[in-house]
Design an enzyme around this catalytic site. Sequence first.
Site, PDB file in Angstrom:
ATOM      1  N   ASP A 131       0.832  -1.207   0.000  1.00 53.87           N
ATOM      2  CA  ASP A 131       0.000   0.000   0.000  1.00 53.87           C
ATOM      3  C   ASP A 131       0.865   1.255   0.000  1.00 53.87           C
ATOM      4  O   ASP A 131       0.523   2.264  -0.608  1.00 53.87           O
ATOM      5  CB  ASP A 131      -0.916  -0.012   1.232  1.00 53.87           C
ATOM      6  N   CYS A 191      -2.686   6.574  -2.088  1.00 54.70           N
ATOM      7  CA  CYS A 191      -3.529   5.677  -2.878  1.00 54.70           C
ATOM      8  C   CYS A 191      -3.527   6.196  -4.296  1.00 54.70           C
ATOM      9  O   CYS A 191      -3.784   7.381  -4.528  1.00 54.70           O
ATOM     10  CB  CYS A 191      -4.948   5.648  -2.323  1.00 54.70           C
ATOM     11  N   ASN A 237      -1.004   5.169   5.331  1.00 53.81           N
ATOM     12  CA  ASN A 237      -1.659   4.498   6.446  1.00 53.81           C
ATOM     13  C   ASN A 237      -1.139   5.074   7.756  1.00 53.81           C
ATOM     14  O   ASN A 237      -0.112   5.745   7.782  1.00 53.81           O
ATOM     15  CB  ASN A 237      -1.304   3.007   6.435  1.00 53.81           C
TER      16      ASN A 237
HETATM   17 ZN    ZN Z   1      -4.887   1.649   1.985  1.00 54.29          ZN
END
Ligand code: ZN
Length: 312
Positions: free
Chosen positions: A15, A239, A248
Site C-alpha cells: 500500500d 492511494c 496508512n
Molecule cells: Zn490503503
Amino acid sequence: MPSERITISEVGARDGIQTEAAFIPTERKIELIDALTATGLKRVEAASFVHPKVVPQMSDAAEVMRGIQRRPGTRIGAFVPNSKGAEAALAAEVDDLKVGSAASEAFNELNVRMPLEKNLAVLRDIASLAKGSASRLVGVVGTAFGCPYSGPVDVERVARIVEAYSELGIELTYLADTTGMASPREIRAALEMLRPRFPAMTFGLHLHNTRGLGIANALAGLDLGVRDFESSIGGLGGCPFAPRAVGNISTEDFAHMAVQMGYSVDADIDALIACAKLAEEIVGHSISGMVMKAGKSTDLHAVPRENAAAPR
Ligand code: ZN
C-alpha cells in the site's frame, strides 16, 4: 475481556510503495520486506499481483516473492484483484490472498474497473482457485467509511460485501478507511452494526491518516475490542486512485501507543523504528512517521547545559 495482544498487518511494501512515483528497485523492496519480517511481525504484505500497466510499481511482484526470506510464523500477503493475479500469487506461495471490494460504486469502478456485483463474482473465482491450497483469503472492504467521489457510504453496502466474504469462507475482514474520511464515530457505528450481524467474522481496521485521525480511529477500534490492524512502516503511502490521500497510520507510531497503553505487539519498537528509517532511505524522501523522528517516549534526554531550567 478482549485479548491484550494486537496483531499488526504491515502493508508498507504494498500500500505504501505502490504510490511512489519513482520505481523502487526489486532488491530494495526485498530488503525492506526482509527487515520487516525479521522484527517478528506476523503479517507482512509484500506485493500486489495487479496488471503492470495499472500499477507499474508492483510489476515485479513475482520477483519480490521469489527473493524474500520466509520466516516461520510470518504470513506473507499480497493483493489479488482477479483470477490471473490469484494464479500468480498462488504460484508464488503467498499465504494471505488479500481480496478487496470497495463499498462505494464510484471507487470500485476506478480501483478494479467493474461494478460491485461483478467484482464479487470475480472473488468467487479467486476463492475456487485457492481452494485446496495452503493459502487463505483475507477480505478488505475499501472506502468503508466514505468515498472521495460519492461521499458517505451506506453501511448496508459494507454489510453486503462482508456477507459475500463470509460465503467465501473468509474469516478476517479489514474495514478500510481508504481516504481517511472516518472519525471515531463512524468507526464505532460500523463495528457496532456489523459485528452482531457477522459473529463469525473477525474485523480488523485499515486506516489512513489523511486528516490526522488515523490514530484516533485506531483507538476507537481498540476500545471496542478490535485487535487486528493494518498499518505501514513510517506511514508510507497514499492511494493511486484517491486524490491527495496520505499513507496508512504508521506502524511504529501505532505500536508505540499500543505498548505504552499496556498492549503487546509482535515486534520491538526499536526494530520498527530502524525499519522506518530504512524505508525512508529507500524511497528517498521524508515520510510521515513521528516516533521515528522523536524517539520513544521512554527515551530520556540529557538536560541541555546552557539552559538547565526545566522546560515548560
Ligand atoms: Zn490503503
